[in-house]
Design a protein around this motif. Structure first.
Motif, PDB file in Angstrom:
ATOM      1  N   LEU A  10       0.836  -1.192   0.000  1.00 16.38           N
ATOM      2  CA  LEU A  10       0.000   0.000   0.000  1.00 16.38           C
ATOM      3  C   LEU A  10       0.873   1.244   0.000  1.00 16.38           C
ATOM      4  O   LEU A  10       1.853   1.319   0.724  1.00 16.38           O
ATOM      5  CB  LEU A  10      -0.890  -0.028   1.253  1.00 16.38           C
ATOM      6  CG  LEU A  10      -1.816   1.148   1.494  1.00 16.38           C
ATOM      7  CD1 LEU A  10      -2.857   1.229   0.413  1.00 16.38           C
ATOM      8  CD2 LEU A  10      -2.494   1.006   2.851  1.00 16.38           C
ATOM      9  N   GLY A  11       0.503   2.202  -0.807  1.00 14.26           N
ATOM     10  CA  GLY A  11       1.254   3.447  -0.827  1.00 14.26           C
ATOM     11  C   GLY A  11       0.715   4.352  -1.921  1.00 14.26           C
ATOM     12  O   GLY A  11      -0.010   3.901  -2.790  1.00 14.26           O
ATOM     13  N   PRO A  12       1.084   5.629  -1.855  1.00 15.41           N
ATOM     14  CA  PRO A  12       0.603   6.547  -2.892  1.00 15.41           C
ATOM     15  C   PRO A  12       1.306   6.275  -4.220  1.00 15.41           C
ATOM     16  O   PRO A  12       2.285   5.534  -4.267  1.00 15.41           O
ATOM     17  CB  PRO A  12       0.990   7.925  -2.344  1.00 15.41           C
ATOM     18  CG  PRO A  12       2.151   7.662  -1.457  1.00 15.41           C
ATOM     19  CD  PRO A  12       1.958   6.290  -0.892  1.00 15.41           C
ATOM     20  N   SER A  13       0.814   6.880  -5.293  1.00 15.56           N
ATOM     21  CA  SER A  13       1.438   6.702  -6.600  1.00 15.56           C
ATOM     22  C   SER A  13       2.894   7.145  -6.531  1.00 15.56           C
ATOM     23  O   SER A  13       3.206   8.142  -5.896  1.00 15.56           O
ATOM     24  CB  SER A  13       0.706   7.532  -7.652  1.00 15.56           C
ATOM     25  OG  SER A  13      -0.639   7.169  -7.655  1.00 15.56           O
ATOM     26  N   GLY A  14       3.778   6.382  -7.153  1.00 17.20           N
ATOM     27  CA  GLY A  14       5.179   6.762  -7.202  1.00 17.20           C
ATOM     28  C   GLY A  14       5.974   6.367  -5.984  1.00 17.20           C
ATOM     29  O   GLY A  14       7.116   6.783  -5.830  1.00 17.20           O
ATOM     30  N   CYS A  15       5.410   5.529  -5.106  1.00 16.80           N
ATOM     31  CA  CYS A  15       6.143   5.171  -3.897  1.00 16.80           C
ATOM     32  C   CYS A  15       7.015   3.951  -4.118  1.00 16.80           C
ATOM     33  O   CYS A  15       7.736   3.524  -3.238  1.00 16.80           O
ATOM     34  CB  CYS A  15       5.195   4.912  -2.734  1.00 16.80           C
ATOM     35  SG  CYS A  15       4.265   3.386  -2.920  1.00 16.80           S
ATOM     36  N   GLY A  16       6.959   3.342  -5.309  1.00 16.07           N
ATOM     37  CA  GLY A  16       7.825   2.205  -5.605  1.00 16.07           C
ATOM     38  C   GLY A  16       7.157   0.852  -5.466  1.00 16.07           C
ATOM     39  O   GLY A  16       7.808  -0.167  -5.610  1.00 16.07           O
ATOM     40  N   LYS A  17       5.855   0.853  -5.231  1.00 13.07           N
ATOM     41  CA  LYS A  17       5.210  -0.447  -5.011  1.00 13.07           C
ATOM     42  C   LYS A  17       5.113  -1.273  -6.280  1.00 13.07           C
ATOM     43  O   LYS A  17       5.353  -2.479  -6.259  1.00 13.07           O
ATOM     44  CB  LYS A  17       3.839  -0.262  -4.348  1.00 13.07           C
ATOM     45  CG  LYS A  17       2.883   0.649  -5.070  1.00 13.07           C
ATOM     46  CD  LYS A  17       1.729   1.014  -4.144  1.00 13.07           C
ATOM     47  CE  LYS A  17       0.566   1.662  -4.858  1.00 13.07           C
ATOM     48  NZ  LYS A  17       0.858   2.835  -5.679  1.00 13.07           N
ATOM     49  N   THR A  18       4.827  -0.623  -7.398  1.00 13.86           N
ATOM     50  CA  THR A  18       4.768  -1.373  -8.659  1.00 13.86           C
ATOM     51  C   THR A  18       6.168  -1.832  -9.062  1.00 13.86           C
ATOM     52  O   THR A  18       6.334  -2.931  -9.586  1.00 13.86           O
ATOM     53  CB  THR A  18       4.126  -0.518  -9.762  1.00 13.86           C
ATOM     54  OG1 THR A  18       2.803  -0.203  -9.354  1.00 13.86           O
ATOM     55  CG2 THR A  18       4.072  -1.247 -11.078  1.00 13.86           C
ATOM     56  N   THR A  19       7.168  -0.999  -8.785  1.00 16.45           N
ATOM     57  CA  THR A  19       8.552  -1.405  -9.057  1.00 16.45           C
ATOM     58  C   THR A  19       8.885  -2.677  -8.290  1.00 16.45           C
ATOM     59  O   THR A  19       9.423  -3.633  -8.858  1.00 16.45           O
ATOM     60  CB  THR A  19       9.523  -0.284  -8.644  1.00 16.45           C
ATOM     61  OG1 THR A  19       9.185   0.897  -9.361  1.00 16.45           O
ATOM     62  CG2 THR A  19      10.958  -0.666  -8.918  1.00 16.45           C
ATOM     63  N   LEU A  20       8.518  -2.701  -7.025  1.00 14.07           N
ATOM     64  CA  LEU A  20       8.801  -3.880  -6.206  1.00 14.07           C
ATOM     65  C   LEU A  20       8.108  -5.108  -6.801  1.00 14.07           C
ATOM     66  O   LEU A  20       8.699  -6.187  -6.917  1.00 14.07           O
ATOM     67  CB  LEU A  20       8.332  -3.627  -4.756  1.00 14.07           C
ATOM     68  CG  LEU A  20       8.539  -4.763  -3.769  1.00 14.07           C
ATOM     69  CD1 LEU A  20       9.989  -5.224  -3.757  1.00 14.07           C
ATOM     70  CD2 LEU A  20       8.127  -4.350  -2.371  1.00 14.07           C
ATOM     71  N   LEU A  21       6.859  -4.926  -7.229  1.00 11.66           N
ATOM     72  CA  LEU A  21       6.108  -6.031  -7.809  1.00 11.66           C
ATOM     73  C   LEU A  21       6.779  -6.536  -9.091  1.00 11.66           C
ATOM     74  O   LEU A  21       6.954  -7.740  -9.288  1.00 11.66           O
ATOM     75  CB  LEU A  21       4.686  -5.550  -8.122  1.00 11.66           C
ATOM     76  CG  LEU A  21       3.628  -6.631  -8.197  1.00 11.66           C
ATOM     77  CD1 LEU A  21       3.408  -7.224  -6.823  1.00 11.66           C
ATOM     78  CD2 LEU A  21       2.332  -6.062  -8.727  1.00 11.66           C
ATOM     79  N   ASN A  22       7.178  -5.583  -9.944  1.00  9.00           N
ATOM     80  CA  ASN A  22       7.806  -5.968 -11.207  1.00  9.00           C
ATOM     81  C   ASN A  22       9.169  -6.621 -10.985  1.00  9.00           C
ATOM     82  O   ASN A  22       9.617  -7.420 -11.799  1.00  9.00           O
ATOM     83  CB  ASN A  22       7.945  -4.752 -12.124  1.00  9.00           C
ATOM     84  CG  ASN A  22       6.605  -4.329 -12.692  1.00  9.00           C
ATOM     85  OD1 ASN A  22       5.645  -5.096 -12.668  1.00  9.00           O
ATOM     86  ND2 ASN A  22       6.534  -3.115 -13.180  1.00  9.00           N
ATOM     87  N   ALA A  37       4.695 -19.615  -7.620  1.00  7.80           N
ATOM     88  CA  ALA A  37       5.323 -19.185  -6.374  1.00  7.80           C
ATOM     89  C   ALA A  37       4.464 -18.123  -5.709  1.00  7.80           C
ATOM     90  O   ALA A  37       4.349 -18.061  -4.488  1.00  7.80           O
ATOM     91  CB  ALA A  37       6.718 -18.653  -6.653  1.00  7.80           C
ATOM     92  N   ALA A  38       3.878 -17.243  -6.506  1.00  8.86           N
ATOM     93  CA  ALA A  38       3.032 -16.202  -5.949  1.00  8.86           C
ATOM     94  C   ALA A  38       2.181 -15.617  -7.075  1.00  8.86           C
ATOM     95  O   ALA A  38       2.532 -15.703  -8.245  1.00  8.86           O
ATOM     96  CB  ALA A  38       3.880 -15.095  -5.324  1.00  8.86           C
ATOM     97  N   VAL A  39       1.048 -15.056  -6.688  1.00  8.29           N
ATOM     98  CA  VAL A  39       0.231 -14.334  -7.654  1.00  8.29           C
ATOM     99  C   VAL A  39       0.317 -12.856  -7.292  1.00  8.29           C
ATOM    100  O   VAL A  39       0.064 -12.475  -6.146  1.00  8.29           O
ATOM    101  CB  VAL A  39      -1.241 -14.790  -7.612  1.00  8.29           C
ATOM    102  CG1 VAL A  39      -2.013 -14.136  -8.746  1.00  8.29           C
ATOM    103  CG2 VAL A  39      -1.332 -16.293  -7.712  1.00  8.29           C
ATOM    104  N   LEU A  40       0.705 -12.036  -8.259  1.00  7.09           N
ATOM    105  CA  LEU A  40       0.883 -10.612  -7.996  1.00  7.09           C
ATOM    106  C   LEU A  40      -0.251  -9.839  -8.650  1.00  7.09           C
ATOM    107  O   LEU A  40      -0.603 -10.083  -9.805  1.00  7.09           O
ATOM    108  CB  LEU A  40       2.227 -10.142  -8.574  1.00  7.09           C
ATOM    109  CG  LEU A  40       3.430 -11.034  -8.280  1.00  7.09           C
ATOM    110  CD1 LEU A  40       4.671 -10.477  -8.951  1.00  7.09           C
ATOM    111  CD2 LEU A  40       3.655 -11.165  -6.785  1.00  7.09           C
ATOM    112  N   PHE A  41      -0.817  -8.917  -7.927  1.00  3.76           N
ATOM    113  CA  PHE A  41      -1.891  -8.089  -8.480  1.00  3.76           C
ATOM    114  C   PHE A  41      -1.440  -6.640  -8.478  1.00  3.76           C
ATOM    115  O   PHE A  41      -1.097  -6.098  -7.441  1.00  3.76           O
ATOM    116  CB  PHE A  41      -3.149  -8.207  -7.622  1.00  3.76           C
ATOM    117  CG  PHE A  41      -3.672  -9.602  -7.488  1.00  3.76           C
ATOM    118  CD1 PHE A  41      -4.542 -10.115  -8.426  1.00  3.76           C
ATOM    119  CD2 PHE A  41      -3.287 -10.397  -6.427  1.00  3.76           C
ATOM    120  CE1 PHE A  41      -5.021 -11.399  -8.311  1.00  3.76           C
ATOM    121  CE2 PHE A  41      -3.765 -11.688  -6.298  1.00  3.76           C
ATOM    122  CZ  PHE A  41      -4.629 -12.195  -7.241  1.00  3.76           C
ATOM    123  N   ASP A  42      -1.467  -6.022  -9.643  1.00  4.37           N
ATOM    124  CA  ASP A  42      -1.057  -4.622  -9.743  1.00  4.37           C
ATOM    125  C   ASP A  42      -2.290  -3.746  -9.899  1.00  4.37           C
ATOM    126  O   ASP A  42      -2.750  -3.532 -11.015  1.00  4.37           O
ATOM    127  CB  ASP A  42      -0.105  -4.462 -10.925  1.00  4.37           C
ATOM    128  CG  ASP A  42       0.534  -3.082 -10.953  1.00  4.37           C
ATOM    129  OD1 ASP A  42       0.203  -2.269 -10.072  1.00  4.37           O
ATOM    130  OD2 ASP A  42       1.342  -2.832 -11.848  1.00  4.37           O
TER     131      ASP A  42
END
Lengths: 361, 301
Positions: free
Chosen positions: A41-53, A160-165
């Motif tokens: 969880l975090g605002p846009s641009g906090c790096g969460k999608t980067t971590l997922l990718n 291994a895991a299911v990722l949801f963006d």
């Protein structure tokens, strides 16, 4: 299915030599346990999608390692990582039927036909897609398409895991509720590790057992929804989670007292030896402070407006220059522009340079 | 509710367009229609012939009908061959083009070059290029022991005309496909990666379906152009050897300007025109239906 460990993982889109402060993801180390439901969880641009990718392998990390069950998979491609990912916008294969869409990830991996059919039947049943299996996947509503995307993410039982963006961005609010609870149910039914990226706290808190809050490329707190609410480790978590967010007020703290502009608020724990050059603030959720008729022992505040949320009302007030929200007790009506504030001492937290300070009993 | 005002003066606003279309399209076309139902022996004297020319044109046993059907068959064969080469080749070129960087601009310029050359210049280039005595291609081939001569050999003439058209127009298909490919969001490729799709599966499941519409436009353009082709084969082979590369338009010019059979030529050009219109209409219908498929929503799941 696997435990996922991130070891000193960092990502910079402008190379390893860039200023560490500019990294999209600052070095983190953490463990995701098998079968957990996580929300990033975090605002846009906090790096969460980067971590997922990084976890799915779409992006290769600048530094650090990713381990699946202790095995280093950092150099492996997305295909070899055995990860499923669902994207923000529905991705469907137009020329295929709904059933073929669901079978696609299995077919590509050479799974026997009988096994594919059984798994597709199971997943489509869970997602209520069974009546549409034979139909072309194009010409469906966005939420139906996103259900197909979800189905493709869930169809492999060995991932291994299911990722949801942020998968519910395009979905109508009413259907969001339905799909969200469906996801929760799917997590229980399928025993898959799920990581869910969102900037919507309701989504995160309803879906996950562990919420990882990110801010400016860092993980600021990871815990259960209750922990995030009761004991925010960082002022960011405090005001990002909760509606309205936590009140943060500059104060002087010493011993069991906090001073706001000369007024003393009692604290339940003792805070000694506070660093002199740190910025000291106290934080309290609006739920745990209520307005009252001004009285000599109470901190005074100026009322700006009252937000009536139905079951509960919050008064938006000002203490000096600082905005503050406080609960309006039922039956209480505000007279004039001045109110007094009553704090619940057990719920007042102290922050030094935005980080939670644990007091001593 | 107010009644609508009736004001016929609005027709005056349409009048300029009507006049322009009349002078630029309707009147010339009507002249052709006029010729097609008459016969003349010169001196501007005309005789009524009814549908006589059309009957003759559509009767394969007559000289005119025979020539028409033969050239039509050649033309359709030509269009089929160049489409069968240019469409897959164009897709292939588009797929292998770089995605970003300076090389994109370089590729686009190189691809656009043949498209910018005037058609009769293209003809001249290939006419000289293929000559066995001084042409680079013709000379080289003959020196390698391949007996190549587009003036005397039918196969060589066809090969030259086809290769020339492929050289001239594959770029168009490639550029259209490249634009189509660029419009596919990255998420599709990422999803396919995660779904474990092979390169071929990505092409079949994502790229080809998304190229659907541009390919339709490309096929339409290339079909119409090749079906109406005149300049390039006329410059290179002049329709020969014999009549082997005489396409409908070349035949038409021969009848109209070579033999000065205005009636026959007019009938031929009307039939030619109708074929073009029908093909256009079919393509248009198919294309609009493809568009409808994407916007129409049939219920929720």
């Amino acid at each position: 299915m696997a435990r996922i460990d991130l070891v000193d993982l960092a990502q910079s889109y402008s190379g390893n030599d860039a200023d560490p402060e500019s990294f999209a993801l600052k070095p983190i180390s953490m463990t995701w346990r098998q079968g957990g439901a996580y929300a990033l969880l975090g605002p846009s641009g906090c790096g969460k999608t980067t971590l997922l990718n990084l976890i799915s392998g779409i992006v290769t990390p600048t530094r650090g390692q990713i381990l699946f069950d202790g095995k280093d998979i950092t150099p492996l491609s997305t295909q070899k990582r055995n990860i499923a990912q669902v994207f923000q916008f529905p991705v469907i294969y137009d020329t295929m039927t709904v059933g073929e869409n669901l079978a696609f990830p299995l077919k590509n991996r050479g799974v026997p036909k009988a096994q594919i059919d059984a798994r597709v039947a199971e997943i489509s049943e869970l997602l209520d897609l069974t009546p549409y299996l034979g139909r072309k996947a194009t010409r469906l509503t966005p939420d139906a398409k996103q259900k197909i995307s979800l189905g493709r993410g869930l169809v492999r039982s060995d991932v291994a895991a299911v990722l949801f963006d942020e998968p519910l961005t395009v979905i109508d609010p009413a259907l969001k509720w339905e799909l969200r609870s469906k996801l929760k149910a799917l997590h229980r039914a399928l025993d898959l590790t799920m990581i869910y990226v969102t900037h919507d706290q309701t989504e995160a808190l309803t879906f996950a057992d562990t919420v990882v809050v990110m801010h400016d490329g860092r993980v600021v707190q990871s815990g259960t929804p209750q922990e995030l609410f009761d004991k925010p480790a960082h002022t960011f978590v405090g005001y990002f989670i909760g509606s309205p967010g936590m009140n943060i007020v500059p104060a002087e703290v010493s011993g069991r007292e906090a001073r706001i502009g000369g007024h003393v608020i009692a604290l339940q724990r003792s805070y000694d030896r506070m660093s002199a050059d740190a910025t000291i603030e106290i934080g309290i959720r609006p739920e745990f402070v209520h307005v009252a008729t001004p009285a000599p022992g109470l901190l005074q505040a100026q009322v700006e407006r009252v937000d009536d949320l139905g079951r509960i009302s919050f008064a938006r007030v000002r203490i000096g220059g600082v905005k503050f929200a406080a609960r309006v007790p039922q039956g209480f009506s505000i007279v004039g522009s001045e109110v007094g504030l009553v704090f619940d001492p057990g719920r007042v937290h102290v922050y030094a340079d935005s980080r939670l300070v644990e007091g001593t009993a | 509710m107010m009644d609508k005002t009736v004001n016929q003066k609005a027709w005056f606003l349409v009048l300029p367009v009507f006049l322009i279309v009349a002078f630029s399209a309707v009147l010339p076309l009507m002249t052709v229609v006029n010729y097609s139902v008459q016969d003349t022996f010169g001196n501007n004297q005309f005789f009524w012939n009814g549908v006589g020319w059309f009957k003759e044109l559509l009767d394969p046993s007559s000289d005119l009908g025979g020539r028409f059907y033969a050239s039509l068959a050649r033309n359709l064969a030509f269009s089929a061959i160049i489409l069968a080469i240019e469409v897959p080749l164009g897709i292939l070129v588009a797929l292998s083009m770089p995605r970003d960087g300076w090389r994109v601009a370089a590729c686009l310029v190189i691809l656009a070059l043949p498209l910018l050359i005037p058609w009769n210049v293209v003809g001249t280039i290939w006419q000289i290029f293929g000559r066995p005595d001084i042409g680079l291609l013709g000379y080289t081939l003959n020196h390698m022991g391949i007996d190549y001569n587009y003036v005397s050999n039918e196969f060589d003439a066809w090969a030259t005309v086809i290769v020339m058209d492929v050289w001239h127009w594959t770029s168009l298909v490639a550029l259209l496909c490249y634009a189509g490919l660029k419009s596919i969001p990255d998420a599709y490729y990422q999803a396919a990666q995660i779904d474990g799709a092979s390169r071929w599966a990505v092409f079949r499941a994502i790229q080809l379906p998304k190229l659907n519409r541009v390919l339709l436009i490309g096929v339409l353009l290339r079909f119409m152009d090749s079906f109406m082709i005149y300049t390039e084969p006329f410059v290179v082979t002049g329709g020969g050897p014999g009549n082997s590369t005489t396409f409908v338009s070349i035949e038409l010019v021969k009848i109209a300007l070579g033999q000065f059979d205005l009636g026959k030529a007019a009938a031929l050009s009307l039939v030619y025109n109708i074929i073009v219109l029908i093909v256009c209409w079919i393509f248009y219908t198919v294309m609009t239906n493809v568009g409808v498929d994407h916007t129409k929503r049939e219920g929720a799941v």
